[in-house]
Design an enzyme around this catalytic site. Structure first.
Site, PDB file in Angstrom:
ATOM      1  N   HIS A 139       0.881  -1.310  -0.026  1.00  0.00           N
ATOM      2  CA  HIS A 139      -0.006   0.023  -0.024  1.00  0.00           C
ATOM      3  C   HIS A 139       0.830   1.229   0.222  1.00  0.00           C
ATOM      4  O   HIS A 139       0.287   2.223  -0.283  1.00  0.00           O
ATOM      5  CB  HIS A 139      -1.025  -0.087   1.293  1.00  0.00           C
ATOM      6  CG  HIS A 139      -0.249   0.310   2.552  1.00  0.00           C
ATOM      7  ND1 HIS A 139       0.360  -0.473   3.137  1.00  0.00           N
ATOM      8  CD2 HIS A 139      -0.313   1.573   3.280  1.00  0.00           C
ATOM      9  CE1 HIS A 139       0.691   0.124   4.305  1.00  0.00           C
ATOM     10  NE2 HIS A 139       0.593   1.370   4.328  1.00  0.00           N
TER      11      HIS A 139
HETATM   12  C1  UD1 Z   1      -1.938   6.150   5.234  1.00  0.00           C
HETATM   13  C2  UD1 Z   1      -0.784   6.564   5.737  1.00  0.00           C
HETATM   14  C3  UD1 Z   1       0.438   5.451   5.886  1.00  0.00           C
HETATM   15  C4  UD1 Z   1      -0.265   4.178   6.715  1.00  0.00           C
HETATM   16  C5  UD1 Z   1      -1.402   3.930   5.923  1.00  0.00           C
HETATM   17  C6  UD1 Z   1      -2.352   2.971   6.576  1.00  0.00           C
HETATM   18  C7  UD1 Z   1      -0.242   9.136   5.507  1.00  0.00           C
HETATM   19  C8  UD1 Z   1       0.591   9.924   4.895  1.00  0.00           C
HETATM   20  N1  UD1 Z   1      -0.208   7.752   5.155  1.00  0.00           N
HETATM   21  O1  UD1 Z   1      -1.700   5.756   3.927  1.00  0.00           O
HETATM   22  O2  UD1 Z   1       1.423   5.836   6.671  1.00  0.00           O
HETATM   23  O3  UD1 Z   1       0.437   3.285   6.385  1.00  0.00           O
HETATM   24  O4  UD1 Z   1      -2.491   5.169   5.849  1.00  0.00           O
HETATM   25  O5  UD1 Z   1      -3.221   2.287   5.849  1.00  0.00           O
HETATM   26  O6  UD1 Z   1      -1.010   9.519   6.406  1.00  0.00           O
HETATM   27  N2  UD1 Z   1      -8.848   5.347   0.493  1.00  0.00           N
HETATM   28  C9  UD1 Z   1      -9.981   4.869   0.572  1.00  0.00           C
HETATM   29  N3  UD1 Z   1     -10.824   4.534   1.451  1.00  0.00           N
HETATM   30  C10 UD1 Z   1     -10.409   5.101   2.856  1.00  0.00           C
HETATM   31  C11 UD1 Z   1      -9.038   5.296   2.860  1.00  0.00           C
HETATM   32  C12 UD1 Z   1      -8.250   5.877   1.821  1.00  0.00           C
HETATM   33  O7  UD1 Z   1     -10.677   4.657  -0.613  1.00  0.00           O
HETATM   34  O8  UD1 Z   1     -11.227   4.602   3.851  1.00  0.00           O
HETATM   35  C13 UD1 Z   1      -8.084   5.622  -0.792  1.00  0.00           C
HETATM   36  C14 UD1 Z   1      -8.256   7.005  -1.504  1.00  0.00           C
HETATM   37  O9  UD1 Z   1      -8.155   6.700  -2.711  1.00  0.00           O
HETATM   38  C15 UD1 Z   1      -6.945   7.650  -1.007  1.00  0.00           C
HETATM   39  C16 UD1 Z   1      -5.951   6.728  -0.700  1.00  0.00           C
HETATM   40  O10 UD1 Z   1      -6.753   5.442  -0.310  1.00  0.00           O
HETATM   41  O11 UD1 Z   1      -6.862   8.880  -1.680  1.00  0.00           O
HETATM   42  C17 UD1 Z   1      -4.955   6.813   0.058  1.00  0.00           C
HETATM   43  O12 UD1 Z   1      -5.280   6.934   1.431  1.00  0.00           O
HETATM   44  P1  UD1 Z   1      -4.679   8.050   2.534  1.00  0.00           P
HETATM   45  O13 UD1 Z   1      -5.258   8.203   3.844  1.00  0.00           O
HETATM   46  O14 UD1 Z   1      -4.189   9.365   1.800  1.00  0.00           O
HETATM   47  O15 UD1 Z   1      -3.185   7.279   2.610  1.00  0.00           O
HETATM   48  P2  UD1 Z   1      -2.894   5.755   2.637  1.00  0.00           P
HETATM   49  O16 UD1 Z   1      -2.312   5.094   1.407  1.00  0.00           O
HETATM   50  O17 UD1 Z   1      -4.116   4.862   3.604  1.00  0.00           O
END
Ligand code: UD1
Length: 367
Positions: free
Chosen positions: A215
């Site tokens: 991820h």
């Molecule tokens: C975040 C943390 C990372 C952690 C991870 C655990 C930061 C910079 N990164 O990364 O350190 O290891 O969480 O999971 O804070 N999305 C969904 N549904 C959700 C959440 C996210 O669809 O409930 C999708 C969206 O497209 C979003 C992408 O995942 O843009 C990334 O989510 P984001 O919270 O920005 O970062 P993570 O990759 O989850």
């Protein structure tokens, strides 16, 4: 002394928002409740899918958040700034004795910054981890949070040494790793269950399997890199259950990369107890997750990590965890026997959350 008045218990505001933070919150919330600490839980909404959020509160018996900011996804600036702005009135309203931030996400750094600017004491849980890889968003979040916080709650001796190197030794305290508390509790309840023999692969092929997760931005956001990783997983000599974080699913879809095929089986993310059961039932783990590397170590399954470095360096001891950033070894080492040397206990004995509660009581401004 726990507070300045027997009528006013110590109050702590936990700021959480991303999946691993809910896991860390579970033992902390229990320890606070045991110690009579008033606990205000703020969910920023960084993660919002049911499988990434609600299910953890339900399965790990975490009290429902007192406040939900509903910030959601966005670029780093939009997400971090949105959380920061939304926290001001909440922190003003509750004025807790402590703000507690967890780990290294955008939620962490926003929570720490909001609190210091309002002169509320901040404690950082899982302080002192370093990858020294400045391309990782998490590395900036950790370093900035450690330098902003008043109390640095470190999980390991190595983390303490990093903090000392940065001139932060005076604020640092070794408490152990709260994820270990949860992992051991859940493992023990799984092993005590009469259904234990039924835990097999989440895709039910009945064959030996590896658990895989990918991820991190550095592995998902470049089409060539992601394509190479998925090809390597498809080429492994065992079934591979790929638990797909939404970020992986979104990137794979937009790049036209198929996440299932050959021995690779994509599946939805698992709730925490099912994840522990899946790892216990597996022959090993392939991942870029920090938490899962450590869980593999604690559950005694060999782990292959598709990154150039790890923050949890203790897992590398005796080859429990092996780094393979360029994918040159994963095919030959992903399925390997567990090391035979006895493990040390670098992450504590499962009582870190009690140490966190005690530290916040001992170091409160009016203690
Ligand atoms: C975040 C943390 C990372 C952690 C991870 C655990 C930061 C910079 N990164 O990364 O350190 O290891 O969480 O999971 O804070 N999305 C969904 N549904 C959700 C959440 C996210 O669809 O409930 C999708 C969206 O497209 C979003 C992408 O995942 O843009 C990334 O989510 P984001 O919270 O920005 O970062 P993570 O990759 O989850």
């Amino acid at each position: 002394m726990q507070s300045d008045s027997p009528l006013k218990p110590l109050s702590v505001m936990s700021i959480v928002g991303a999946r691993p933070q809910f896991v860390k919150l579970a033992p902390v919330a229990k320890a606070f409740s045991d110690r009579g600490i008033r606990h205000i839980i703020v969910h920023t909404g960084q993660h919002y899918d049911e499988a990434m959020s609600d299910v953890f509160f339900a399965d790990l018996s975490i009290p429902a958040p007192d406040v939900h900011l509903g910030v959601g996804s966005g670029s780093h600036g939009v997400q971090t700034g949105g959380i920061l702005a939304a926290l001001d009135p909440i922190m003003e309203e509750y004025r807790p004795d402590w703000v507690l931030v967890y780990g290294d996400t955008n939620t962490t750094v926003a929570g720490a910054l909001a609190a210091v600017k309002l002169h509320i004491r901040v404690a950082h849980l899982e302080s002192g981890l370093r990858s020294y890889n400045r391309r990782m968003p998490e590395e900036h979040n950790r370093v900035l949070t450690d330098h902003a916080a008043d109390l640095l709650l470190a999980p390991t001796e190595v983390a303490i040494s990093h903090l000392a190197e940065e001139g932060l030794a005076d604020r640092a305290l070794l408490v152990g790793d709260v994820m270990t508390d949860v992992c051991y509790l859940v493992r023990d309840s799984i092993l005590a269950s009469p259904q234990v023999s039924q835990w097999t692969s989440p895709v039910a092929t009945g064959l030996p399997y590896l658990v895989a997760t990918i991820h991190r931005a550095e592995n998902t956001d470049d089409p060539e890199r992601l394509g190479n990783i998925i090809s390597a997983l498809k080429d492994l000599p065992a079934d591979v259950v790929l638990l797909t974080h939404p970020r992986l699913k979104a990137r794979a879809e937009s790049f036209g990369i198929e996440l299932s095929g050959s021995s690779l089986h994509a599946a939805d993310p698992l709730p925490y107890p099912s994840m522990v059961a899946a790892v216990l039932g597996s022959v090993g783990v392939v991942t870029d997750s920090g938490g899962l590397q450590k869980e593999a170590f604690l559950l005694k399954r060999p782990c292959t990590t598709l990154r150039t470095e790890t923050e949890w360096v203790e897992t590398l001891t005796d080859g429990w965890n092996v780094l393979d950033p360029d994918l040159s070894r994963v095919r030959s080492i992903a399925v390997r026997p567990a090391p035979i040397t006895p493990q040390q206990a670098p992450y504590g004995d499962g009582t870190a959350a009690q140490a966190v509660a005690q530290a916040l009581i001992d170091h409160a401004a009016h203690a």
